[in-house]
Design an enzyme around this catalytic site. Structure first.
Site, PDB file in Angstrom:
ATOM      1  N   ASN A   9     -50.159   1.345  -9.672  1.00 36.99           N
ATOM      2  CA  ASN A   9     -50.340  -0.057  -9.301  1.00 36.99           C
ATOM      3  C   ASN A   9     -50.360  -0.268  -7.793  1.00 36.99           C
ATOM      4  O   ASN A   9     -51.057  -1.150  -7.297  1.00 36.99           O
ATOM      5  CB  ASN A   9     -49.221  -0.902  -9.916  1.00 36.99           C
ATOM      6  CG  ASN A   9     -49.359  -1.031 -11.419  1.00 36.99           C
ATOM      7  OD1 ASN A   9     -50.294  -1.644 -11.911  1.00 36.99           O
ATOM      8  ND2 ASN A   9     -48.432  -0.432 -12.149  1.00 36.99           N
ATOM      9  N   ASP A 109     -49.806   7.764 -17.116  1.00 33.42           N
ATOM     10  CA  ASP A 109     -48.988   8.541 -16.182  1.00 33.42           C
ATOM     11  C   ASP A 109     -47.741   9.098 -16.846  1.00 33.42           C
ATOM     12  O   ASP A 109     -47.294  10.216 -16.539  1.00 33.42           O
ATOM     13  CB  ASP A 109     -48.604   7.680 -14.974  1.00 33.42           C
ATOM     14  CG  ASP A 109     -47.915   6.376 -15.359  1.00 33.42           C
ATOM     15  OD1 ASP A 109     -48.103   5.899 -16.494  1.00 33.42           O
ATOM     16  OD2 ASP A 109     -47.190   5.819 -14.505  1.00 33.42           O
TER      17      ASP A 109
END
Length: 259
Positions: A9, A109
């Site tokens: 992010n 992830d």
């Protein structure tokens, strides 16, 4: 050589592997507004600085938790590398059995980290990834992804304190020598850092207890992520810091799927 990209992010981490050796690593800000050409020019400059030839890259793999950036990145890889990138997601072989209620909800992830850590340590694990959010993942010795916890990252917590309290300043994230502090800045630093250490240690202890209760051995605790150092060097709950866990996992997944 292969190019691996871990899109978070806040930051996007790129790495170039020659077989199993990580030759170079770069960290860029994640910006969904950038075009494919903007990303391409930046990556070409990075390659040029390290004297890496684009034509030597024979494969690309991407893990992303930012869906709206993927068009630009995939287009960049096709245009500048003349390759079709492998994307971590449904249909990709990982060797990890996800026990989530809905396996598709687990961030790419987190699965990549599980692949890497299981291959390296081959035992029951708790993985902590300190990023924009802090994730805690429980992995069984048999490569089952048991689940986990997601918390606001330490930077998010710090920024929220500054933004929502009118008289409190933005502070540098450093650890004071004491918890009892005599000025506002040090008091905020104490609360943020020591409070976060306490949160990590409590969650780790609870996860260990729950894993042992279902028959797992006491898990080994591994930390990774861009904000790891601040906590790992001050917490007794973390057994090892592995800075390149995600990049190594991307390389491993690429090898599992390249045929």
């Amino acid at each position: 050589m292969i190019l691996v990209l871990d899109v978070g992010n806040t930051n996007t981490v790129l790495g170039v592997f020659k077989e199993k050796e990580l030759l170079v690593e770069w960290r860029l800000s994640t910006d969904a507004k950038r075009t494919a050409d903007e990303y391409g020019i930046q990556v070409m400059q990075l390659f040029h600085q390290r004297n890496i030839k684009v034509e030597h890259i024979k494969g690309v793999i991407i893990s992303s938790v930012v869906p709206n950036i993927m068009y630009s990145l995939e287009h960049m890889i096709r245009k500048y590398f003349d390759l079709i990138p492998m994307i971590v997601g449904p249909g990709i072989k990982t060797g990890i059995n996800v026990k989530y209620d809905n396996p598709k909800e687990v961030g790419a992830d987190r699965i990549v980290n599980a692949v890497s850590a299981h291959a390296i340590y081959n035992r029951s694990l708790i993985l902590i990834d300190f990023g924009t959010a802090t994730t805690f993942c429980a992995i069984s010795k048999d490569a089952n992804y048991l689940g986990g916890t997601i918390c606001p990252g330490i930077k998010i917590a710090s920024e929220a304190l500054f933004e929502r309290a009118a008289k409190l300043p933005r502070v540098e994230l450093i650890k004071p020598d004491t918890v009892i502090c005599k000025n506002t800045v040090a008091s905020m630093q104490s609360g943020i850092i020591y409070g976060y250490i306490g949160q990590v240690e409590y969650i780790v202890n609870k996860m260990k207890s729950e894993m042992i209760n279902v028959g797992e051995e006491e898990p080994f605790v591994v930390a990774t992520g861009g904000l790891s150092n601040l906590i790992t060097k001050n917490s007794s709950a973390i057994d090892e810091f592995h800075p390149n866990l995600t990049l190594e996992g991307l390389r491993m997944i690429y090898e599992k799927n390249r045929e």
